[in-house]
Design a protein around this motif. Sequence first.
Motif, PDB file in Angstrom:
ATOM      1  N   ALA A  28      -2.946   7.388   1.482  1.00 47.47           N
ATOM      2  CA  ALA A  28      -3.643   6.005   1.561  1.00 47.47           C
ATOM      3  C   ALA A  28      -2.488   5.608   3.369  1.00 47.47           C
ATOM      4  O   ALA A  28      -1.164   6.054   3.095  1.00 47.47           O
ATOM      5  N   PRO A  58      -7.896   6.838   2.489  1.00 49.93           N
ATOM      6  CA  PRO A  58      -7.580   5.580   2.059  1.00 49.93           C
ATOM      7  C   PRO A  58      -7.229   4.883   3.025  1.00 49.93           C
ATOM      8  O   PRO A  58      -5.614   5.475   3.454  1.00 49.93           O
ATOM      9  N   ILE A  60      -5.753   0.739   3.434  1.00 55.42           N
ATOM     10  CA  ILE A  60      -5.491  -0.847   3.690  1.00 55.42           C
ATOM     11  C   ILE A  60      -5.314  -1.377   4.184  1.00 55.42           C
ATOM     12  O   ILE A  60      -4.185  -1.220   5.545  1.00 55.42           O
ATOM     13  N   THR A  80     -10.522   0.190   2.703  1.00 55.58           N
ATOM     14  CA  THR A  80     -10.195   0.550   1.974  1.00 55.58           C
ATOM     15  C   THR A  80     -10.128  -0.706   0.340  1.00 55.58           C
ATOM     16  O   THR A  80     -11.303  -1.675  -0.267  1.00 55.58           O
ATOM     17  N   THR A  81      -9.100  -1.890   1.055  1.00 53.17           N
ATOM     18  CA  THR A  81      -8.470  -2.839   0.913  1.00 53.17           C
ATOM     19  C   THR A  81      -7.749  -3.576   1.701  1.00 53.17           C
ATOM     20  O   THR A  81      -7.638  -3.075   2.737  1.00 53.17           O
ATOM     21  N   THR A  95      -1.301  -1.500  -6.132  1.00 58.73           N
ATOM     22  CA  THR A  95      -2.351  -1.264  -5.193  1.00 58.73           C
ATOM     23  C   THR A  95      -2.460  -0.134  -4.867  1.00 58.73           C
ATOM     24  O   THR A  95      -4.129   0.738  -4.901  1.00 58.73           O
ATOM     25  N   ILE A  99      -6.480   2.822  -6.442  1.00 59.55           N
ATOM     26  CA  ILE A  99      -6.905   3.138  -5.464  1.00 59.55           C
ATOM     27  C   ILE A  99      -7.006   4.589  -4.960  1.00 59.55           C
ATOM     28  O   ILE A  99      -7.918   5.147  -5.158  1.00 59.55           O
ATOM     29  N   ASP A 103     -10.211   7.903  -6.209  1.00 58.95           N
ATOM     30  CA  ASP A 103     -10.422   9.127  -6.015  1.00 58.95           C
ATOM     31  C   ASP A 103     -10.268   9.908  -6.650  1.00 58.95           C
ATOM     32  O   ASP A 103     -10.899  10.543  -6.119  1.00 58.95           O
TER      33      ASP A 103
END
Length: 116
Positions: A28, A58, A60, A80-81, A95, A99, A103
């Motif tokens: 991430a 991802p 963020i 992603t967020t 978080t 995620i 995934d």
Amino acid sequence: MSAAGWQVDSVQTAEDAIDRAATNTYQAILTDIHLPGATGDEVLKAIRDGRGPNALAPVIAVTADVSPERRLACEEAGFTTIIEKPIRPRALVATLVDILLADRAAAAEADHRQLA
């Protein structure tokens, strides 16, 4: 994040973030919306367009502005967020776990479909 068992790679500029994402593989990526040299949106675009090892990772967005408008802008950009600054460690861990588990579940489902 070592307490959570994760290795963390940190950079100071957008250019460094883009360079690292082009050569290293990450589970991430967190990027501030406001970075020296570029915006988080530009970092995200470079990662996605670069076709490197993190093109599908991802990403963020990190920002103090969690207004509905900012959230929508981040969603439309393809993040992603979003996570709010100052970052609260428990919120960050939760978080990331959400995620990464999502995934992993998506990858398992894709593998199952290939076998069927």
